[in-house]
Design a protein around this motif. Sequence first.
Motif, PDB file in Angstrom:
ATOM      1  N   GLU A  96       1.208   3.722  -6.910  1.00  0.00           N
ATOM      2  CA  GLU A  96       0.334   2.661  -7.405  1.00  0.00           C
ATOM      3  C   GLU A  96       0.937   1.956  -8.623  1.00  0.00           C
ATOM      4  OE1 GLU A  96      -2.318   1.346  -6.138  1.00  0.00           O
ATOM      5  OE2 GLU A  96      -2.297   2.694  -4.407  1.00  0.00           O
ATOM      6  N   LYS A  97       1.643   2.713  -9.460  1.00  0.00           N
ATOM      7  CA  LYS A  97       2.270   2.131 -10.637  1.00  0.00           C
ATOM      8  C   LYS A  97       3.318   1.100 -10.216  1.00  0.00           C
ATOM      9  CE  LYS A  97       5.007   3.317 -14.717  1.00  0.00           C
ATOM     10  NZ  LYS A  97       5.666   4.414 -15.468  1.00  0.00           N
ATOM     11  N   SER A  98       4.101   1.441  -9.187  1.00  0.00           N
ATOM     12  CA  SER A  98       5.123   0.506  -8.694  1.00  0.00           C
ATOM     13  C   SER A  98       4.486  -0.720  -8.056  1.00  0.00           C
ATOM     14  CB  SER A  98       6.026   1.210  -7.680  1.00  0.00           C
ATOM     15  OG  SER A  98       6.697   2.303  -8.261  1.00  0.00           O
ATOM     16  N   ILE A  99       3.377  -0.506  -7.355  1.00  0.00           N
ATOM     17  CA  ILE A  99       2.676  -1.627  -6.719  1.00  0.00           C
ATOM     18  C   ILE A  99       2.147  -2.595  -7.774  1.00  0.00           C
ATOM     19  CG2 ILE A  99       0.659  -2.250  -5.334  1.00  0.00           C
ATOM     20  CD1 ILE A  99       1.077   0.340  -3.752  1.00  0.00           C
ATOM     21  N   SER A 100       1.624  -2.063  -8.846  1.00  0.00           N
ATOM     22  CA  SER A 100       1.125  -2.911  -9.947  1.00  0.00           C
ATOM     23  C   SER A 100       2.249  -3.723 -10.570  1.00  0.00           C
ATOM     24  CB  SER A 100       0.450  -2.036 -11.010  1.00  0.00           C
ATOM     25  OG  SER A 100      -0.651  -1.340 -10.470  1.00  0.00           O
ATOM     26  N   GLN A 101       3.399  -3.089 -10.743  1.00  0.00           N
ATOM     27  CA  GLN A 101       4.543  -3.798 -11.309  1.00  0.00           C
ATOM     28  C   GLN A 101       5.035  -4.901 -10.371  1.00  0.00           C
ATOM     29  OE1 GLN A 101       7.104  -0.443 -11.903  1.00  0.00           O
ATOM     30  NE2 GLN A 101       6.393  -0.068 -14.005  1.00  0.00           N
ATOM     31  N   SER A 125       0.846  -1.189   0.000  1.00  0.00           N
ATOM     32  CA  SER A 125       0.000   0.000   0.000  1.00  0.00           C
ATOM     33  C   SER A 125       0.882   1.240   0.000  1.00  0.00           C
ATOM     34  CB  SER A 125      -0.915   0.003   1.225  1.00  0.00           C
ATOM     35  OG  SER A 125      -1.585   1.225   1.360  1.00  0.00           O
ATOM     36  N   SER A 126       0.389   2.294  -0.626  1.00  0.00           N
ATOM     37  CA  SER A 126       1.140   3.553  -0.673  1.00  0.00           C
ATOM     38  C   SER A 126       1.042   4.330   0.626  1.00  0.00           C
ATOM     39  CB  SER A 126       0.633   4.418  -1.837  1.00  0.00           C
ATOM     40  OG  SER A 126      -0.752   4.680  -1.687  1.00  0.00           O
ATOM     41  N   CYS A 184      10.482  -1.595  -9.844  1.00  0.00           N
ATOM     42  CA  CYS A 184       9.706  -0.399  -9.506  1.00  0.00           C
ATOM     43  C   CYS A 184      10.127   0.839 -10.299  1.00  0.00           C
ATOM     44  CB  CYS A 184       9.840  -0.100  -8.006  1.00  0.00           C
ATOM     45  SG  CYS A 184       9.234  -1.409  -6.940  1.00  0.00           S
ATOM     46  N   TYR A 228       3.192  -9.478  -3.385  1.00  0.00           N
ATOM     47  CA  TYR A 228       1.894  -8.944  -2.972  1.00  0.00           C
ATOM     48  C   TYR A 228       1.915  -8.246  -1.612  1.00  0.00           C
ATOM     49  CZ  TYR A 228       0.337 -12.109  -6.681  1.00  0.00           C
ATOM     50  OH  TYR A 228       0.162 -12.750  -7.870  1.00  0.00           O
ATOM     51  N   ARG A 286       3.155  -6.560  -8.226  1.00  0.00           N
ATOM     52  CA  ARG A 286       2.166  -7.639  -8.234  1.00  0.00           C
ATOM     53  C   ARG A 286       2.332  -8.538  -9.463  1.00  0.00           C
ATOM     54  NH1 ARG A 286      -2.914  -3.825  -6.326  1.00  0.00           N
ATOM     55  NH2 ARG A 286      -2.436  -3.866  -4.079  1.00  0.00           N
ATOM     56  N   ARG A 287       2.766  -7.970 -10.572  1.00  0.00           N
ATOM     57  CA  ARG A 287       3.000  -8.789 -11.770  1.00  0.00           C
ATOM     58  C   ARG A 287       4.125  -9.783 -11.537  1.00  0.00           C
ATOM     59  NH1 ARG A 287       2.959  -3.641 -14.591  1.00  0.00           N
ATOM     60  NH2 ARG A 287       0.845  -3.169 -15.317  1.00  0.00           N
TER      61      ARG A 287
END
Length: 325
Positions: free
Chosen positions: A14-19, A5-6, A43, A26, A21-22
Motif C-alpha cells: 500500500e505504501k508503494s501504491i500511495s507513492q 492493487s496489492s 516504490c 493510478y 499515485r502521487r
Amino acid sequence: MARLSSRVCSLLKEKSISQLRRRKIYTFVDFLREEPEKLVKICDLSYSEIMIIRRNVILHYSAFPKNCLNAYRGLLSHYALIPFGVPSLDNMIDGGLLTGTLTEIYGSPSSGKTKLCYDITAHVVLQLKQQVMYVDAKGGFSGKSLRCRLESYDFPLELVEEAQKNVTVISVKCINELLSLLYHLRSSLNQEITEGVCTRLIIIDSLPSIFYQFIGETSNKGLGFMNSLATILKCIAVENRVAILLINLPSKGSEYVDTTDPVLQSSRKPFTSSSLLKPALGNYWFHVPNLRLFVRKIHASRELEVIVTKSSSVLIGKTCRFCAD
C-alpha cells in the motif's frame, strides 16, 4: 484497466501504491508504461522486485494467442448439435441447434410451433438419451401429445417410459417466477451427471404470455425484465453448454401474406422477408436469439414450412417443408 492493487502481487504494498499515485500512476497500464528504473526510485523497491510485479501484472491481465487447431478442438469438445429429428429441417440449419446458443421459433397460433418442441424433445430423450427441461409459461403442455410422439419411434415400451422420465416440466406464471427459476438453474444445472446423462435442451413455451402484461405501460419495467432474461439465458446456454429453444408469437398488427396460397402466388411478387409476420416483444428482443425460425402451415395441405429469418451461419430466407404428422 484495473487500478493499482496489492492483490495482483504481494510485493506491491500500500505504501508503494500511495507513492505511485502521487506521481499520477493510478492503473496497471500506467505502471507498465513507466521505465523500471523510474519505478525502482518511486516504490523504493529493487529492480528484480519491479520486474516480478510487471510479470505478474502481464500474466494476470494479458490475452495470450491460441493455436487455431487447439481452439477448434476445444470447440468440438465443449459444444454439440441437437437435431430436431426432422431430416429436412436439420439439413436446412446445418445439423440442428448448437449448444451455447439461443434459438427462437415463432409463428401464428396453431402453426406447428409446439409440435416442433415435441419433435426435438422426443429426439433428445430417445435418440440422444439426454435430458430436456420444458418450461411451460402458457399452461398448454400436453403429456399425452408428447407420449404419442415418443411412441411414434416404435421403441419398446420400457424405453419410451424411461425416456419420458428424462423430460422435466416446470410451470411458471409470471416473469418473476421464470427469472427465479433461471437464476437457480445457472448454479445448479448439470451438477449431478449420472452415466453421462445431463440436460442438453431447455424449452420455454412461450415468451409473450409472460410479457403481455407490460404492454401499454409508460415505464420501462418490461424492458428491464427482458434485459435480465436475455442476459441469464445466454449465461446458462454458454456456461452449461445447453441449447435453449424459445417460442414466440407474431407481433400484433404486423402484416402477413400467405405466399403458400396458389391464388395469391399468381398475383404477387416472389417471396420476400416482408411477407412474414414480425416476431413479438419489440425491437430489443429482435436481436437476442442467435437463430430465428418462422413456421407456418402450407395452404390447403398437411405440410409445415420453416423459414430462416435471422442467423449468423445459415442463409437467411432458406426454407424447408415437411409433413406435419
